[in-house]
Each structure stands twice: as structure tokens, then as C-alpha cells.
Enzyme design. Sequence first.
Site, PDB file in Angstrom:
ATOM      1  N   LYS A 192      -6.050   3.588  -1.672  1.00 57.86           N
ATOM      2  CA  LYS A 192      -5.283   4.427  -2.581  1.00 57.86           C
ATOM      3  C   LYS A 192      -5.889   4.426  -3.981  1.00 57.86           C
ATOM      4  CE  LYS A 192      -1.520   2.061  -1.926  1.00 57.86           C
ATOM      5  NZ  LYS A 192      -2.120   1.054  -1.032  1.00 57.86           N
ATOM      6  N   GLN A 246       5.097   2.457  -6.624  1.00 61.75           N
ATOM      7  CA  GLN A 246       6.289   1.892  -5.952  1.00 61.75           C
ATOM      8  C   GLN A 246       7.049   0.924  -6.838  1.00 61.75           C
ATOM      9  OE1 GLN A 246       3.133   1.050  -5.064  1.00 61.75           O
ATOM     10  NE2 GLN A 246       3.026  -1.165  -5.323  1.00 61.75           N
ATOM     11  N   GLU A 306       0.147   2.142  -8.330  1.00 65.66           N
ATOM     12  CA  GLU A 306       1.232   1.194  -7.980  1.00 65.66           C
ATOM     13  C   GLU A 306       2.603   1.791  -8.313  1.00 65.66           C
ATOM     14  OE1 GLU A 306       0.503  -1.408  -6.285  1.00 65.66           O
ATOM     15  OE2 GLU A 306      -1.534  -2.008  -6.828  1.00 65.66           O
ATOM     16  N   MET A 317      -1.402  -1.455   1.969  1.00 69.47           N
ATOM     17  CA  MET A 317      -2.404  -2.144   1.151  1.00 69.47           C
ATOM     18  C   MET A 317      -3.769  -2.029   1.820  1.00 69.47           C
ATOM     19  SD  MET A 317      -0.572  -5.512  -0.363  1.00 69.47           S
ATOM     20  CE  MET A 317      -1.997  -5.899  -1.345  1.00 69.47           C
ATOM     21  N   SER A 332      -5.701   0.484   1.970  1.00 69.41           N
ATOM     22  CA  SER A 332      -6.021   1.771   2.589  1.00 69.41           C
ATOM     23  C   SER A 332      -6.886   2.646   1.684  1.00 69.41           C
ATOM     24  CB  SER A 332      -4.735   2.508   2.984  1.00 69.41           C
ATOM     25  OG  SER A 332      -3.943   2.776   1.845  1.00 69.41           O
ATOM     26  N   CYS A 377       0.865  -4.542  15.835  1.00 69.51           N
ATOM     27  CA  CYS A 377       0.611  -5.914  15.360  1.00 69.51           C
ATOM     28  C   CYS A 377       1.493  -6.302  14.173  1.00 69.51           C
ATOM     29  CB  CYS A 377      -0.856  -6.073  14.981  1.00 69.51           C
ATOM     30  SG  CYS A 377      -1.984  -5.772  16.367  1.00 69.51           S
ATOM     31  N   GLY A 391       0.088   4.951   1.483  1.00 66.98           N
ATOM     32  CA  GLY A 391      -0.448   4.207   2.617  1.00 66.98           C
ATOM     33  C   GLY A 391      -0.231   2.730   2.384  1.00 66.98           C
TER      34      GLY A 391
END
Length: 202
Positions: free
Chosen positions: A24, A94, A92, A20, A22, A183, A18
Site C-alpha cells: 500500500k 485506518q 495508515e 500488511m 501488500s 491460514c 489490503g
Amino acid sequence: MIASGRAIGGGVIEVICGPMFSGKTEELIRRLRLARIAKQRTQIFKPGVDDRYESEHITSHIEQKYLCTPVKETRAILEKLADNTRVVGIDEAQFFGNDLVELCEKLANRGLRVIVAGLDQDYLGNPFGPMPQLLAIADDLQKLKAVCMVCGAEATKSQRLTEDKDQVVVGAGEQYEARCRVCFDPDLSLEKSTPKRPMARV
Ligand code: ADP
Ligand code: MG
Ligand code: ZN
């Protein structure tokens, strides 16, 4: 939802993703806490590049903390893994290389429960690092949403608030905010930004 105890018998790869904010890291901590209550030995790793807070903890935005081992690269996870560990948490994710995918497969095939948390998309909305492959091979997947800071809708994107063009700019509240698809503006410069949807739709 998965609570605890799944690792006994067969291994599994669980992915939590998800934008930032969210939740996790909160969700990762929750699952690890339950595993510990089930008396399973846990270990948590995070990439060394994330040095926002203390190097020995994973930390959520609301300052929940959990002891962890920072590692510079994927293979250090294997080197630092204790023989009796049943549940491996990775935050983290990713920021790791694609070799993380193979490592998770290897650990799950050995019978471990691997819980991986990470950003599914970068600040441009593109798949981030090894996450797309991890989502594909996951046995269990949770895609969390945050609250859009412009309109209050469900947010799936991480909006960078600076004009930095590097994929990795580690930061928290000041540099990023959660946004919904409407947005979200990957070309943002703060001055140009105008909400495309009226405020307070919560
Ligand atoms: P992540 O690891 O996904 O970045 P954390 O687990 O660190 O998220 O933090 C989640 C917490 O951040 C929420 O429970 C909430 O208290 C707080 N928070 C701050 N801004 C937002 C937002 N825009 N949407 C949702 N939660 C937010
Ligand atoms: Mg986090
Ligand atoms: Zn919005």
C-alpha cells in the site's frame, strides 16, 4: 491504472487497501511520485500514532521513504494543507476517526486528488476504522494482496503473532504477517498455530 494528472479539473478519492505487506505504501509513493513529475504540488499525511520509523516520513517495508507530515487528528490535515496543494496522500488511514471520510469528500469536492492508503481489516479480520466508508465512497479503489507467509497463496489478512487484544498494536515484521483466508487464525497463540494448508504452493 491511474498514473497522474487526474486532479486537473475535478477532484477524486482514490483508495488503496489490503493487508500488511501488500504494498500500500509503495503504491501510494508511486502515485505521488508521478504526480510530482506532472508538476502537481503534493502533501502527505499520516497519523501520529504510527511512530515505527522517523516521524517525518512514510516508510514502506522495503525502506522506501517519502517526506510526510504526521498529524494527531483529522482536522490537523485541513490546518496544514497548503493553498496550492493539488494531490493529498494519506497513509495508515485506518488509524484516523470517521471524520476522515467527510474530510476526503470535502477535499475532493474542492477539486483535489485525495489518495488514501490503509488496512481494510484489523487483526481479527473486521473492517478497520474509517476504511469501510472510504471504500464505499471511493471513485477508484485498489485492493492489494500480499503473499501468505504460511502457504505462499495470495494473502488478504494481517495475522497478529502475539496475544495482544488491542485493535491498535503498531508494529512491523515481528508482530504481524500476511496470511490467506485459509491460514488466517484470529484466535492465534503462536504455539497452537499449525498450517491448515501445506507449505510452498507458489
Ligand atoms: P504495506 O504498506 O501494504 O504494509 P509496503 O508498501 O510497506 O506494504 O511493503 C510492501 C513490500 O513488502 C513488498 O514489495 C515486499 O518487498 C515486502 N514484503 C515483505 N513480506 C511480504 C509478504 N508477505 N507479501 C508481500 N510482500 C512482502
Ligand atoms: Mg504501509
Ligand atoms: Zn495461506
